[in-house]
Design a protein around this motif. Structure first.
Motif, mmCIF file in Angstrom:
data_model
loop_
_atom_site.group_PDB
_atom_site.id
_atom_site.type_symbol
_atom_site.label_atom_id
_atom_site.label_comp_id
_atom_site.label_asym_id
_atom_site.label_seq_id
_atom_site.Cartn_x
_atom_site.Cartn_y
_atom_site.Cartn_z
ATOM 1 N N PHE A 121 -13.885 12.187 45.849
ATOM 2 C CA PHE A 121 -14.231 12.437 44.481
ATOM 3 C C PHE A 121 -15.037 11.436 44.144
ATOM 4 C CE2 PHE A 121 -9.928 14.664 44.908
ATOM 5 C CZ PHE A 121 -10.460 15.836 44.480
ATOM 6 N N SER A 122 -15.409 10.377 44.810
ATOM 7 C CA SER A 122 -15.943 9.219 44.430
ATOM 8 C C SER A 122 -17.710 9.239 44.592
ATOM 9 C CB SER A 122 -15.443 7.864 44.914
ATOM 10 O OG SER A 122 -15.786 8.050 46.429
ATOM 11 N N SER A 123 -18.070 10.264 45.600
ATOM 12 C CA SER A 123 -19.394 10.297 45.838
ATOM 13 C C SER A 123 -20.326 10.599 44.608
ATOM 14 C CB SER A 123 -19.734 11.310 46.911
ATOM 15 O OG SER A 123 -18.523 11.342 47.902
ATOM 16 N N LEU A 124 -20.053 11.587 43.954
ATOM 17 C CA LEU A 124 -20.904 11.702 43.013
ATOM 18 C C LEU A 124 -21.286 10.620 42.023
ATOM 19 C CD1 LEU A 124 -22.915 14.328 42.158
ATOM 20 C CD2 LEU A 124 -21.180 14.917 40.463
ATOM 21 N N PRO A 125 -20.068 10.195 41.225
ATOM 22 C CA PRO A 125 -20.300 8.990 40.419
ATOM 23 C C PRO A 125 -20.992 7.667 41.038
ATOM 24 C CG PRO A 125 -18.124 9.696 40.464
ATOM 25 C CD PRO A 125 -18.585 10.346 41.323
ATOM 26 N N ILE A 126 -20.812 7.585 42.348
ATOM 27 C CA ILE A 126 -21.470 6.303 43.192
ATOM 28 C C ILE A 126 -22.921 6.552 43.368
ATOM 29 C CG2 ILE A 126 -21.745 5.392 45.274
ATOM 30 C CD1 ILE A 126 -18.670 5.626 45.876
ATOM 31 N N PHE A 127 -23.329 8.054 43.364
ATOM 32 C CA PHE A 127 -24.856 8.174 43.433
ATOM 33 C C PHE A 127 -25.436 7.897 42.018
ATOM 34 C CE2 PHE A 127 -28.272 11.184 43.757
ATOM 35 C CZ PHE A 127 -29.146 10.490 44.260
ATOM 36 N N PHE A 128 -24.678 8.338 40.887
ATOM 37 C CA PHE A 128 -25.188 8.277 39.705
ATOM 38 C C PHE A 128 -25.614 6.909 39.224
ATOM 39 C CE2 PHE A 128 -24.516 12.814 39.367
ATOM 40 C CZ PHE A 128 -25.832 13.227 38.953
ATOM 41 N N VAL A 129 -24.570 6.027 39.745
ATOM 42 C CA VAL A 129 -24.640 4.633 39.104
ATOM 43 C C VAL A 129 -25.602 3.717 39.954
ATOM 44 C CG1 VAL A 129 -22.511 4.747 37.946
ATOM 45 C CG2 VAL A 129 -22.468 3.698 40.321
ATOM 46 N N SER A 130 -26.117 4.436 41.236
ATOM 47 C CA SER A 130 -26.737 3.666 42.032
ATOM 48 C C SER A 130 -28.299 3.209 41.675
ATOM 49 C CB SER A 130 -27.080 4.466 43.483
ATOM 50 O OG SER A 130 -27.844 5.746 43.113
ATOM 51 N N GLY A 131 -28.527 3.761 40.628
ATOM 52 C CA GLY A 131 -29.946 3.504 40.133
ATOM 53 C C GLY A 131 -31.004 4.128 40.643
ATOM 54 N N TYR A 132 -30.710 5.280 41.563
ATOM 55 C CA TYR A 132 -31.756 6.276 41.848
ATOM 56 C C TYR A 132 -31.904 7.517 40.992
ATOM 57 C CZ TYR A 132 -34.570 8.421 45.515
ATOM 58 O OH TYR A 132 -35.650 9.142 46.014
ATOM 59 N N PRO A 133 -31.166 8.042 40.757
ATOM 60 C CA PRO A 133 -31.303 9.468 39.976
ATOM 61 C C PRO A 133 -31.453 9.043 38.533
ATOM 62 C CG PRO A 133 -28.894 9.369 40.467
ATOM 63 C CD PRO A 133 -29.573 8.087 41.165
ATOM 64 N N TRP A 134 -31.048 7.892 37.994
ATOM 65 C CA TRP A 134 -31.125 7.570 36.624
ATOM 66 C C TRP A 134 -31.390 6.155 36.425
ATOM 67 C CZ3 TRP A 134 -31.522 10.166 32.148
ATOM 68 C CH2 TRP A 134 -31.165 9.480 30.946
ATOM 69 N N PRO A 135 -32.358 5.743 35.578
ATOM 70 C CA PRO A 135 -32.560 4.150 35.538
ATOM 71 C C PRO A 135 -31.329 3.367 35.211
ATOM 72 C CG PRO A 135 -34.171 5.459 34.203
ATOM 73 C CD PRO A 135 -32.984 6.471 34.769
ATOM 74 N N ALA A 136 -31.255 2.266 36.187
ATOM 75 C CA ALA A 136 -29.987 1.642 36.046
ATOM 76 C C ALA A 136 -29.640 0.803 34.472
ATOM 77 C CB ALA A 136 -29.942 0.566 37.027
ATOM 78 N N ASN A 137 -31.059 0.534 34.222
ATOM 79 C CA ASN A 137 -31.028 -0.463 32.946
ATOM 80 C C ASN A 137 -30.749 0.633 31.392
ATOM 81 O OD1 ASN A 137 -33.303 1.202 32.440
ATOM 82 N ND2 ASN A 137 -34.705 -0.614 32.363
ATOM 83 N N GLN A 138 -30.546 1.933 31.654
ATOM 84 C CA GLN A 138 -29.983 3.010 30.882
ATOM 85 C C GLN A 138 -28.654 3.337 30.938
ATOM 86 O OE1 GLN A 138 -32.178 3.920 28.284
ATOM 87 N NE2 GLN A 138 -33.708 2.439 29.364
ATOM 88 N N LEU A 139 -28.018 2.595 31.843
ATOM 89 C CA LEU A 139 -26.509 2.939 31.977
ATOM 90 C C LEU A 139 -25.698 2.056 31.125
ATOM 91 C CD1 LEU A 139 -26.242 2.714 35.862
ATOM 92 C CD2 LEU A 139 -25.930 4.761 34.318
#
Length: 408
Positions: A324-342
């Motif tokens: 269950f950790s795959s999707l959250p890990i991908f979204f916080v990687s900074g690739y699909p969404w800018p990391a500075n907007q997290l």
């Protein structure tokens, strides 16, 4: 009393034998030298069908089937609606150009309510309203506009709706502007060139087809590589823990990490050398840098898997938690969404996961041709993570290992 004592002695003898057998098994099955642990890990991996499935077969299957839904790369022929309230020569020209667009598949609607109902039933992804009196306003030189509405719930379809209608209306508008200038005495070539005072030429780099598959698959491949290695390693360590075979020396752990890393390295080479080639994704711009990345990334992930295996202590728990950790890990990687907007907390926590530097490093070197020096920060981050994970591994080893093994 004598019979009871005999029974007790027999049980004690059996228990002592069982303990001795377990200790002997531990000594035989848990080698402490680097190469012995390396070879034993290879043997245990290929004896365990579940680990082989997760470590080798699953990522290969993903390499075939994950890119398949995105094989068309670019979304075309999006169903859209047009409401023509002007019913003029100009409006029919706009509709004709919209029909000619490969991005759109148009159909007419009587009113806006009918178009809204079509969106609600997912029959269309958006619509354009041509207002009444559009041609009259254009001919009189007044400002005129059309309205384009799209389903914002599907951003790729919404983008095509807007761009498709924009190109159609812009082309018609440019033609009208040219005719005006010619009517005022300008030459046709001059009028055509003056419609765009500053010519704009858009050339996409790296992902030249602007395809969704070429964008997402090379990044997700690194996530797949990490998650399958994590789960396989944690499963194997959990099995060893259940069998009391997990205890070994520092050199033994290094041998285990090296064996698991080599197998994952082969899968990574499969992605770089074959899977991306099969689907015609941008690739091989800095292949030596990509291979250097794998030599650091795979041991880092394998070490984390060893830590998680000692923490979970059960074979099945690794799958139950990590899947269950795959999707959250991908979204916080900074690739699909800018990391500075997290959120700020996630901006810090995400650096505890190898894919945070790994995904961007892989894409930058293999797809974009970045040099090792340009992504040096990512290499430093992976080296730091490996050191951190290995310290955690030593701590867990000290807490779970018998004192006799600690002295080795």
């Amino acid at each position: 009393m004598s019979a009871a004592n005999n029974t007790k002695d027999t049980k004690d003898t059996k228990n002592t034998k069982n303990v001795n057998q377990a200790n002997n098994l531990n000594k035989v099955s848990s080698p402490t030298t680097f190469w012995a642990s390396f070879l034993q890990t290879f043997k245990d991996v290929f004896k365990d069908s579940g680990v082989v499935l997760m470590l080798l077969i699953a990522p290969v299957i993903y390499g075939f089937f994950y890119p398949w839904p995105y094989s068309s790369e670019v979304v075309n022929h999006v169903p859209v609606g047009i409401i023509d309230n002007d019913n003029s020569q100009l409006s029919r020209t706009i509709i004709r150009y919209a029909n000619a667009s490969p991005q759109l598949d148009t159909q007419g609607f009587i009113n806006e309510q009918q178009a809204k109902e079509a969106i609600w039933s997912n029959d269309i992804a958006g619509y354009m309203i041509i207002p009444s009196g559009l041609e009259r306003q254009v001919l009189s030189g007044k400002a005129a506009s059309v309205s384009v509405l799209g389903n914002g719930g599907y951003f790729i379809l919404n983008k095509n709706v807007q761009l498709g209608f924009l190109k159609a209306v812009s082309t018609v508008s440019a033609g009208i502007e040219v005719k005006k200038n010619v009517a005022q005495g300008a030459y046709l070539a001059t009028a055509a060139s003056n419609t765009q005072a500053v010519p704009l030429q858009i050339i996409p780099l790296y992902n030249q087809t602007e395809g969704y598959g070429a964008y997402v698959v090379p990044a997700v491949a690194i996530l797949i590589l990490q998650q399958t290695l994590l789960m396989a390693t944690a499963m194997l360590i959990g099995t060893w823990y259940e069998q009391r075979r997990h205890a070994t020396s520092v050199r033994g752990w290094l041998g285990r990490i090296m064996a698991l890393s080599m197998l994952s390295f082969v899968v990574g080479c499969f992605y770089y050398g074959w899977a991306f080639e099969l689907h015609h994704y941008p690739r091989g711009q800095n292949i030596l840098g990509s291979l250097l990345f794998l030599t650091i990334f795979c041991p880092t992930v394998a070490t984390l898997g060893c830590v998680l295996g000692l923490w979970f202590r059960q074979r099945e728990r690794s799958l139950q938690i990590l899947v269950f950790s795959s999707l959250p890990i991908f979204f916080v990687s900074g690739y699909p969404w800018p990391a500075n907007q997290l959120p700020e907390v996630l901006q810090i926590i995400r650096w505890l996961v190898p894919t945070t530097p790994g995904v961007n490093m892989s894409v930058q070197m293999n797809q974009m041709g970045a040099s090792v020096a340009q992504v040096a920060t990512g290499f430093y981050a992976l080296a730091g993570l490996w050191s951190f994970y290995f310290i955690l591994l030593l701590i867990f080893r000290w807490r779970t290992q018998p004192s006799s093994e600690m002295r080795k």
